[in-house]
Structures are given as C-alpha cells and as structure tokens.
Design a protein around this motif. Structure first.
Motif, PDB file in Angstrom:
ATOM      1  N   PRO A  17      72.606 -19.761  19.321  1.00  0.00           N
ATOM      2  CA  PRO A  17      72.186 -20.776  18.364  1.00  0.00           C
ATOM      3  C   PRO A  17      71.961 -20.155  16.999  1.00  0.00           C
ATOM      4  N   THR A  20      67.384 -19.983  12.735  1.00  0.00           N
ATOM      5  CA  THR A  20      66.680 -21.111  12.132  1.00  0.00           C
ATOM      6  C   THR A  20      65.690 -20.594  11.119  1.00  0.00           C
ATOM      7  N   ASP A  48      64.803 -30.148  23.770  1.00  0.00           N
ATOM      8  CA  ASP A  48      64.936 -29.744  22.380  1.00  0.00           C
ATOM      9  C   ASP A  48      64.843 -28.229  22.274  1.00  0.00           C
ATOM     10  N   GLN A  50      65.744 -26.087  20.070  1.00  0.00           N
ATOM     11  CA  GLN A  50      65.354 -25.485  18.804  1.00  0.00           C
ATOM     12  C   GLN A  50      63.839 -25.351  18.689  1.00  0.00           C
ATOM     13  N   ARG A  53      62.654 -22.603  20.895  1.00  0.00           N
ATOM     14  CA  ARG A  53      62.967 -21.295  20.335  1.00  0.00           C
ATOM     15  C   ARG A  53      61.978 -20.921  19.244  1.00  0.00           C
ATOM     16  N   GLU A  54      61.687 -21.867  18.418  1.00  0.00           N
ATOM     17  CA  GLU A  54      60.720 -21.601  17.355  1.00  0.00           C
ATOM     18  C   GLU A  54      59.342 -21.302  17.922  1.00  0.00           C
ATOM     19  N   TYR A  91      65.896 -17.596  25.269  1.00  0.00           N
ATOM     20  CA  TYR A  91      65.910 -18.075  23.882  1.00  0.00           C
ATOM     21  C   TYR A  91      66.160 -16.972  22.862  1.00  0.00           C
TER      22      TYR A  91
END
Lengths: 255, 255
Positions: A17, A20, A48, A50, A53-54, A91
């Motif tokens: 991915p 970000t 979700d 993202q 991952r954050e 992740y």
DNA sequence: TATGGATCATACTCATTAGTAGCTATCCTA
DNA sequence: TAGGATAGCTACTAATGAGTATGATCCATA
C-alpha cells in the motif's frame, strides 16, 4: 555486519500500500478519534486497511516515544493494539520501516511549512519564524521523538540515505531563509550554516524534555524559543520602552 | 519489566575501585597517548589497573559513539581492546555502568567550568560565554555522544536518577547565570527556563552532526554558536560600522 | 619453593526478540 | 453457494548478546 541490514526491506507482500502521509491526517484529526485500537470496537470498519495501518504506526510511535526504539519489541506494539505480532507484520514489513514511517510522519508538516513559506512575500525573518513555529510543533508532536532520534546506526544504508536527504532538505531550507534575511535586511548577518545548526538543534532537543514536562503546548514552546533566537542574549538598546518594561517585570517572577 | 534493571548494579567484585574522573585526565593528556590498547604493547605495566580501566571506558565511548549503545556488544568492546569479554567485566560491572562512566566523563568538564565561573567577577554574560564554550567542547569530545544520548530508558532507575540530577545541576547553573545577567544588565531580559533549554539544546545537538563533519574544532563551533546566541536574528541597529561591514562581506561567501 | 591473589581465557547459560511457516476464519463476488 | 482474497492467530526458528562458571597463568611474598 548483519546481512539483513544491507538494503531496503524486501517487500514480501504483493500488496504494498502506498505510503500514507500520516502527519497530514494527524494534523487534521484531533487525537481523540485516533487513539485506541480499531480492532476491538469497530467491527463495522474491519476492512479499512489504511486506518489500521496508521494505527500500527501511531502505536509504534507511542511505544518508541516512551521506551525507545531498542527497548520496544514488536510484541509490545502488537500487545498495545491487542493484536498478535504477525498482524503487525501484515501491515508493515519490518521494524525498521515502522521507525521510518514515524520519521516521515514527523517531518512532513515541516516540509509543508516550507512549501507554504515559499509562496509568501513577507520578509525572510517572518517566514523563518513561521517555519520554525511549525518545526517546534512537529518536534513536540507524537512523532517528534522518532523524527529526531531516528539514527543512522539503526537503519539500513538505503533508509539511512533517504532520511538523511530529508533532513538535509530541511537544513538547506533554513539556511536559505537565513541568507534571504541577510539580503533583505530582516536578519542580522550571520553564518547561515552554523546558525541553522543552532536553531534546528535547539528545536530538536525539545523532543528530549517535552515528554516529561508537558506544561506548555508545542506552539507555546516554539514561540518562546523564537523569542530567544530573535533577541539574542546581548541587551538591545532601542527596544520600545513599554514592551521592554512589561517583559522585565514578567520575567522577574520566573525562577 | 526486566528484573535485572531494578536497581544499581550489584558490584559483585569486592575490589570496587573508586570512580575515576576520566574527563580531567582526558583534558590533560592528548588523545594520542590514550588511544589503543594498553594490553598489547605494554607488558611492562601490566599491573596498572587504573589505566586499563580507563582504556575500557574510552573504548566503550568510542564504540557507542560510532555504533550507538544498543548496537554495541561487550564483545565488540572487548575485541577493540584485543581482550576477551570477561576481561571487560573484570574492570566494569556491566554495560550500563560503562555508559554511566562515559556520561560522567563527558559532563565533568562542564561542572568544572561552572565551579570556575562562580569564582569570577566578570559580568554574567561573560561568565556564561565561558561556560557555554566549555559545554560545546565537551559535547564535541569523545564522550559527548554518551553524555548527550544516555537515555533514561536504557538505565536502571537509580542510574537514571543520578544522571538526571547531574543534568539538572547544569541546567540550573545556566538559568542562574541568565538571571544574574538580567540583573546586572549584561543579558537581555528573558525567560531563563526556556532560554536555558534553547541554549543547551543547540549545544547538545552538536553531538549529532559532529562525528560526520569534523571540519571545525569543538572550540570553534562553540564560538560560532555563542555568536549566534548573543546577537540574535533581529538586526542590531548600533553595531560598530567597521565590524558589521566586514562580517557582511565575509558571510556573503558562505553557502 | 609453596601459596594466595590478581588477571584473563574458554566455553558455556539463558533470556529476548525479529521474523516466519502454516493454519483458520471471514467476507465479497460471481 | 463455491472459491478466492483478506485478515488474523498459534507456534515456531534462529540469532544475538548479556552475563557467568570454571580454570589456567603469572607474580609477589613468606
């Protein structure tokens, strides 16, 4: 040396991915919505990726911040998220990358501040003030510690080079503003290199004491520092009388 | 947590040689005589324990400096001295103590500078300049890295407290000089706490870039920084014309 | 010349931890 | 509803490195 540290992490997962810019979203969303583990509560947004991952990166930043990079195991981070270690690896490809992401998240708002400053028309000293303000806030942020302490010695050559170039970009930006200020007369003539080192050093060091002493916000600290930098230690003859007097009585009270 | 980190190291050896103020001797002897391993060459002074102990600490400082505390094993240090690991343990009780000794060696000259300053009668700004000069040199010394980077998180509570108190002593000393300067008029009125943070931070940060860029001596760096601190960024109206002009043309050349 | 202490090495123990193999469950889509 | 993709877990491997048990060697002194 260690063969596993000779290059970029081999991204084993086919789905890599895009990175970000956590920093941006961190600046936008208040910390409350972001804290905690999204696994536990929110079955409805399980997919979700993202956000998760954050959350991993933020948990890592938090742990690094409190225990240091080397004293934090990936089990610790997984435990903080109430997840198992392989989930973390789902992740993120390795520990080094975690540190790297934290670094990028920390430094991104500073780069943004520079981009902003470039489009302004104010005197260089004013632009520098603005940039340093953002700098100080970034260092006092949750990613500040990682940004400031990400060390060469803990990183693969490739990551190390990448981080070094980002740091250098910031450094050169400050030097440039100092030179411009010397030109437009808004900044006292100085050696831009050493001055930039001094300014950045002072601000970087905030990360070392801010955790233990959060009595001021990042913005307040930055403002206080900027005032020190601007005035210098030598007394100034021609200060407006009113402000000088107020300042003097105020600071007489500090210990 | 780790049970082995809950207290001072249990000094298992009955012979616990008093701590040696390496810093002082380091300042006195040039680095050449000190480098290298006293084991190898000098069979004739085999029994000089003190010298060997100092060599161990200096080797540790060197290794920590280059590879970081966590990336340095005691085997590394032993290998650098061409000695086995138990030999290192013969002179030092554990790794943490090695870091601590390096820290003390680094900070001692700064404390000495403060003791000196206290007996002088010059204006506070002059005394502060002198102290900061020594501070900068200490940070640029071989122990600077250890001094600056010795982290809470890597130390037992007792060591951590000890180090914290030493650091605080320095900090309070700077604040005191700032207050005295505000009183005697030699220093522009300022918040002593934040100003001390800024000054110390800028100087501490030297340890981060000095290894890679030794184009200046510690003293030169300190002088450059002090000039930045003194003047501040805001232009000064009443500078002597000659010096101003010279400075401006000089720095026009820097990039 | 025997003895005890000082010094150092070989060869371990033991704990930690980065990273992985391989299995399971869930969910989306055709 | 079958099948593939997504997401996660348990249980491992393998390496590292702090610290130690044990014994050898050297030297001064009685």
């Amino acid at each position: 040396m260690d063969p596993s540290r000779t290059g970029m992490p081999t991204s084993r997962r086919k789905t890599a991915p895009g990175r970000t810019h956590l920093a941006a979203s961190a600046a936008a969303t208040p910390s409350a919505a972001v804290r905690g583990s999204p696994w536990r509560a929110s079955r409805e947004r399980v997919r979700d990726r993202q956000i998760k991952r954050e959350a991993v990166i933020r948990a890592a930043a938090h742990a690094f911040n409190h225990k240091g990079y080397h004293n934090t195991s990936l089990d610790d981070i997984a435990a903080a998220l109430e997840v198992s270690k392989p989930t973390v690896y789902y992740y993120v490809s390795n520990k080094e990358q975690l540190l790297f992401e934290c670094f990028v998240a920390g430094i991104e708002p500073i780069r943004a501040a520079f981009r902003n400053a470039r489009s302004q028309r104010a005197p260089a000293r004013e632009r520098l003030k603005t940039v340093l303000g953002h700098y100080g806030q970034a260092v006092a942020s949750e990613f500040g510690w990682c940004m400031v302490r990400a060390e060469d010695q803990d990183l693969s050559p490739a990551m190390s080079a990448h981080i070094k170039s980002l740091k250098s970009e910031i450094d050169q930006g400050i030097r440039r503003l100092l030179r411009e200020g010397a030109q437009d007369g808004s900044i006292h003539p100085c050696d831009p290199k050493m001055t930039a080192f001094a300014l950045a050093g002072a601000l970087n060091w905030i990360a070392h004491w801010y955790r233990e002493n959060q009595s001021m916000t990042g913005a307040e600290i930055a403002a206080a520092f900027i005032s020190v930098f601007e005035n210098g230690l030598k007394p100034r003859a021609a200060a407006p009388a009113g402000r000088r007097a107020a300042q003097r009585t105020t600071h007489r009270l500090e210990r």
